[in-house]
Design a protein around this motif. Structure first.
Motif, PDB file in Angstrom:
ATOM      1  N   ARG A  44       0.875  -1.183   0.000  1.00 37.65           N
ATOM      2  CA  ARG A  44       0.000   0.000   0.000  1.00 37.65           C
ATOM      3  C   ARG A  44       0.906   1.225   0.000  1.00 37.65           C
ATOM      4  NH1 ARG A  44      -1.869  -3.504   3.586  1.00 37.65           N
ATOM      5  NH2 ARG A  44      -3.956  -4.336   3.340  1.00 37.65           N
ATOM      6  N   GLY A  45       0.691   2.134  -0.924  1.00 36.12           N
ATOM      7  CA  GLY A  45       1.506   3.340  -1.002  1.00 36.12           C
ATOM      8  C   GLY A  45       1.461   3.924  -2.398  1.00 36.12           C
ATOM      9  N   THR A  46       2.455   4.748  -2.706  1.00 37.14           N
ATOM     10  CA  THR A  46       2.513   5.374  -4.023  1.00 37.14           C
ATOM     11  C   THR A  46       3.394   4.547  -4.951  1.00 37.14           C
ATOM     12  OG1 THR A  46       4.379   6.768  -3.396  1.00 37.14           O
ATOM     13  CG2 THR A  46       2.167   7.685  -3.071  1.00 37.14           C
ATOM     14  N   PRO A  47       3.169   4.650  -6.263  1.00 37.84           N
ATOM     15  CA  PRO A  47       3.953   3.863  -7.213  1.00 37.84           C
ATOM     16  C   PRO A  47       5.451   4.165  -7.187  1.00 37.84           C
ATOM     17  CG  PRO A  47       2.030   4.797  -8.283  1.00 37.84           C
ATOM     18  CD  PRO A  47       2.101   5.398  -6.920  1.00 37.84           C
ATOM     19  N   GLN A  48       5.829   5.375  -6.802  1.00 42.83           N
ATOM     20  CA  GLN A  48       7.252   5.726  -6.841  1.00 42.83           C
ATOM     21  C   GLN A  48       7.988   5.391  -5.543  1.00 42.83           C
ATOM     22  OE1 GLN A  48       6.914   9.800  -7.917  1.00 42.83           O
ATOM     23  NE2 GLN A  48       6.641  10.525  -5.839  1.00 42.83           N
ATOM     24  N   ASP A  49       7.285   4.892  -4.540  1.00 47.51           N
ATOM     25  CA  ASP A  49       7.899   4.542  -3.264  1.00 47.51           C
ATOM     26  C   ASP A  49       8.766   3.291  -3.432  1.00 47.51           C
ATOM     27  OD1 ASP A  49       8.499   4.415  -0.564  1.00 47.51           O
ATOM     28  OD2 ASP A  49       6.610   3.446  -0.027  1.00 47.51           O
ATOM     29  N   GLU A  50       9.863   3.227  -2.700  1.00 45.20           N
ATOM     30  CA  GLU A  50      10.762   2.075  -2.741  1.00 45.20           C
ATOM     31  C   GLU A  50      10.066   0.798  -2.264  1.00 45.20           C
ATOM     32  OE1 GLU A  50      14.116   1.428  -3.682  1.00 45.20           O
ATOM     33  OE2 GLU A  50      13.713   3.274  -4.806  1.00 45.20           O
ATOM     34  N   GLY A  51       9.025   0.949  -1.443  1.00 47.79           N
ATOM     35  CA  GLY A  51       8.315  -0.213  -0.923  1.00 47.79           C
ATOM     36  C   GLY A  51       7.726  -1.081  -2.023  1.00 47.79           C
ATOM     37  N   LEU A  52       7.234  -0.463  -3.091  1.00 46.15           N
ATOM     38  CA  LEU A  52       6.682  -1.229  -4.210  1.00 46.15           C
ATOM     39  C   LEU A  52       7.788  -2.048  -4.872  1.00 46.15           C
ATOM     40  CD1 LEU A  52       4.350  -1.980  -6.096  1.00 46.15           C
ATOM     41  CD2 LEU A  52       4.900   0.055  -7.436  1.00 46.15           C
ATOM     42  N   LYS A  53       8.899  -1.415  -5.137  1.00 49.71           N
ATOM     43  CA  LYS A  53      10.044  -2.097  -5.747  1.00 49.71           C
ATOM     44  C   LYS A  53      10.511  -3.241  -4.856  1.00 49.71           C
ATOM     45  CE  LYS A  53      14.766  -1.114  -7.243  1.00 49.71           C
ATOM     46  NZ  LYS A  53      15.809  -0.092  -7.321  1.00 49.71           N
ATOM     47  N   ASN A  54      10.598  -2.991  -3.550  1.00 46.26           N
ATOM     48  CA  ASN A  54      11.051  -4.019  -2.611  1.00 46.26           C
ATOM     49  C   ASN A  54      10.084  -5.202  -2.559  1.00 46.26           C
ATOM     50  OD1 ASN A  54      13.264  -2.423  -2.008  1.00 46.26           O
ATOM     51  ND2 ASN A  54      12.331  -1.542  -0.178  1.00 46.26           N
ATOM     52  N   THR A  55       8.781  -4.909  -2.623  1.00 46.09           N
ATOM     53  CA  THR A  55       7.779  -5.983  -2.605  1.00 46.09           C
ATOM     54  C   THR A  55       7.966  -6.893  -3.812  1.00 46.09           C
ATOM     55  OG1 THR A  55       6.206  -4.577  -1.422  1.00 46.09           O
ATOM     56  CG2 THR A  55       5.299  -6.476  -2.600  1.00 46.09           C
ATOM     57  N   PHE A  56       8.098  -6.306  -4.996  1.00 43.14           N
ATOM     58  CA  PHE A  56       8.308  -7.111  -6.201  1.00 43.14           C
ATOM     59  C   PHE A  56       9.625  -7.873  -6.134  1.00 43.14           C
ATOM     60  CE2 PHE A  56       4.789  -4.867  -8.190  1.00 43.14           C
ATOM     61  CZ  PHE A  56       4.269  -5.827  -9.035  1.00 43.14           C
ATOM     62  N   GLN A  57      10.684  -7.237  -5.650  1.00 44.02           N
ATOM     63  CA  GLN A  57      11.979  -7.913  -5.562  1.00 44.02           C
ATOM     64  C   GLN A  57      11.928  -9.110  -4.610  1.00 44.02           C
ATOM     65  OE1 GLN A  57      14.641  -4.671  -4.582  1.00 44.02           O
ATOM     66  NE2 GLN A  57      15.121  -4.295  -6.732  1.00 44.02           N
ATOM     67  N   GLY A 101      -2.044   8.380 -10.958  1.00 49.19           N
ATOM     68  CA  GLY A 101      -0.822   9.155 -11.155  1.00 49.19           C
ATOM     69  C   GLY A 101       0.266   8.708 -10.187  1.00 49.19           C
ATOM     70  N   LYS A 102       1.428   9.344 -10.287  1.00 52.40           N
ATOM     71  CA  LYS A 102       2.588   8.965  -9.478  1.00 52.40           C
ATOM     72  C   LYS A 102       2.383   9.146  -7.982  1.00 52.40           C
ATOM     73  CE  LYS A 102       6.005  10.176 -12.968  1.00 52.40           C
ATOM     74  NZ  LYS A 102       7.129  11.071 -13.257  1.00 52.40           N
ATOM     75  N   LEU A 103       1.539  10.078  -7.589  1.00 54.54           N
ATOM     76  CA  LEU A 103       1.371  10.377  -6.169  1.00 54.54           C
ATOM     77  C   LEU A 103       0.096   9.778  -5.581  1.00 54.54           C
ATOM     78  CD1 LEU A 103       2.613  14.077  -6.176  1.00 54.54           C
ATOM     79  CD2 LEU A 103       3.898  12.008  -5.604  1.00 54.54           C
ATOM     80  N   ASP A 104      -0.666   9.052  -6.396  1.00 56.40           N
ATOM     81  CA  ASP A 104      -1.892   8.430  -5.899  1.00 56.40           C
ATOM     82  C   ASP A 104      -1.564   7.160  -5.130  1.00 56.40           C
ATOM     83  OD1 ASP A 104      -3.438  10.372  -7.030  1.00 56.40           O
ATOM     84  OD2 ASP A 104      -3.932   9.217  -8.815  1.00 56.40           O
ATOM     85  N   THR A 105      -2.392   6.853  -4.150  1.00 55.77           N
ATOM     86  CA  THR A 105      -2.193   5.636  -3.366  1.00 55.77           C
ATOM     87  C   THR A 105      -2.681   4.429  -4.158  1.00 55.77           C
ATOM     88  OG1 THR A 105      -2.475   6.851  -1.318  1.00 55.77           O
ATOM     89  CG2 THR A 105      -2.791   4.486  -1.210  1.00 55.77           C
ATOM     90  N   MET A 106      -1.927   3.360  -4.050  1.00 54.67           N
ATOM     91  CA  MET A 106      -2.296   2.121  -4.709  1.00 54.67           C
ATOM     92  C   MET A 106      -2.270   0.991  -3.696  1.00 54.67           C
ATOM     93  SD  MET A 106       1.266   1.272  -6.757  1.00 54.67           S
ATOM     94  CE  MET A 106       0.623  -0.145  -7.574  1.00 54.67           C
ATOM     95  N   LYS A 107      -2.958  -0.090  -4.023  1.00 55.76           N
ATOM     96  CA  LYS A 107      -2.917  -1.297  -3.201  1.00 55.76           C
ATOM     97  C   LYS A 107      -2.812  -2.475  -4.155  1.00 55.76           C
ATOM     98  CE  LYS A 107      -5.497  -4.022   0.165  1.00 55.76           C
ATOM     99  NZ  LYS A 107      -6.786  -4.176   0.857  1.00 55.76           N
ATOM    100  N   VAL A 108      -1.730  -3.236  -4.025  1.00 55.94           N
ATOM    101  CA  VAL A 108      -1.494  -4.368  -4.917  1.00 55.94           C
ATOM    102  C   VAL A 108      -0.979  -5.553  -4.114  1.00 55.94           C
ATOM    103  CG1 VAL A 108       0.834  -3.551  -5.532  1.00 55.94           C
ATOM    104  CG2 VAL A 108      -0.331  -5.156  -7.035  1.00 55.94           C
ATOM    105  N   PHE A 109      -1.507  -6.725  -4.424  1.00 54.67           N
ATOM    106  CA  PHE A 109      -0.996  -7.975  -3.863  1.00 54.67           C
ATOM    107  C   PHE A 109      -0.072  -8.578  -4.903  1.00 54.67           C
ATOM    108  CE2 PHE A 109      -1.176 -12.602  -3.656  1.00 54.67           C
ATOM    109  CZ  PHE A 109      -0.784 -12.819  -2.344  1.00 54.67           C
ATOM    110  N   VAL A 110       1.114  -8.984  -4.477  1.00 55.26           N
ATOM    111  CA  VAL A 110       2.100  -9.619  -5.358  1.00 55.26           C
ATOM    112  C   VAL A 110       2.416 -10.973  -4.742  1.00 55.26           C
ATOM    113  CG1 VAL A 110       4.356  -9.404  -6.455  1.00 55.26           C
ATOM    114  CG2 VAL A 110       3.074  -7.342  -5.845  1.00 55.26           C
ATOM    115  N   GLY A 111       2.223 -12.037  -5.502  1.00 54.75           N
ATOM    116  CA  GLY A 111       2.431 -13.347  -4.902  1.00 54.75           C
ATOM    117  C   GLY A 111       2.693 -14.448  -5.905  1.00 54.75           C
ATOM    118  N   LEU A 112       2.836 -15.647  -5.350  1.00 52.96           N
ATOM    119  CA  LEU A 112       3.097 -16.862  -6.115  1.00 52.96           C
ATOM    120  C   LEU A 112       1.954 -17.840  -5.902  1.00 52.96           C
ATOM    121  CD1 LEU A 112       6.845 -17.386  -5.129  1.00 52.96           C
ATOM    122  CD2 LEU A 112       5.945 -16.174  -7.117  1.00 52.96           C
ATOM    123  N   ASP A 113       1.780 -18.743  -6.855  1.00 53.51           N
ATOM    124  CA  ASP A 113       0.729 -19.744  -6.718  1.00 53.51           C
ATOM    125  C   ASP A 113       1.219 -21.037  -6.080  1.00 53.51           C
ATOM    126  OD1 ASP A 113       2.270 -20.452  -8.886  1.00 53.51           O
ATOM    127  OD2 ASP A 113       0.597 -20.889 -10.210  1.00 53.51           O
TER     128      ASP A 113
END
Length: 172
Positions: A46-59, A83-95
């Motif tokens: 949960r956060g903005t697309p440009q936050d490092e947290g999104l990158k870390n979650t995918f990594q 947009g870049k500053l809008d909040t997003m919520k994404v689940f990233v996972g494996l099956d």
């Protein structure tokens, strides 16, 4: 002026040719498949697309993917940013996970016996927009008297092969 029009025409023809070569004009199939509920294991960001947290979650998930030969990467965008500053919520996972769920991971169970599946095989430069895919899937559901749950799961099989799964709640 005449040279400018010729150059613009050549560039436009070149652009259309490249778009066609990469598969931009081809259609994608949408089908109904029988499938037990999906069990996914991963992390929610949960956060903005440009936050490092999104990158870390995918990594983190991609690192686990290299250890799981049979697993497939999945994403579920609950809130997509405009947009870049809008909040997003994404689940990233494996099956699949060979050694069970990681300590800080969540389990998502997507209920269903049937799923609507769009099978996309495009170069990343001409991949249809997610909104377009959802609209096409919803139109297919209406046409075939199906009700979707509203969840769309992206299965990232390869860079040029993505499936979008939508659980079917019931037939109308």
């Amino acid at each position: 002026m005449k040279k400018t029009l010729i150059i613009v025409g050549i560039l436009a023809a070149l652009g259309f040719s490249i778009f066609a070569y990469l598969g931009g004009f081809k259609d994608y199939p949408i089908t109904v498949i029988e499938q037990e509920s999906l069990h996914l294991y991963g992390l929610t960001y949960r956060g903005t697309p440009q936050d490092e947290g999104l990158k870390n979650t995918f990594q983190t998930i991609e690192a686990a993917l290299t250890e799981e030969a049979e697993a497939t990467l999945h994403t579920i965008y609950y809130v997509e940013p405009a947009g870049k500053l809008d909040t997003m919520k994404v689940f990233v996972g494996l099956d699949k996970t060979n050694d069970g769920m990681k300590a800080d991971w969540e389990e998502k169970v997507i209920q269903g016996n049937q799923f609507l599946v769009a099978d996309l095989r495009y170069d990343k430069w001409v991949m249809p927009r997610p909104a377009t895919i959802k609209e096409d899937m919803q139109a297919f559901a209406v046409e075939h008297h199906l009700t979707l749950s509203g969840i769309f799961i992206d299965r990232l099989l390869r860079e040029d092969h993505v499936q979008v799964w939508a659980p079917i709640v019931k037939k109308k």
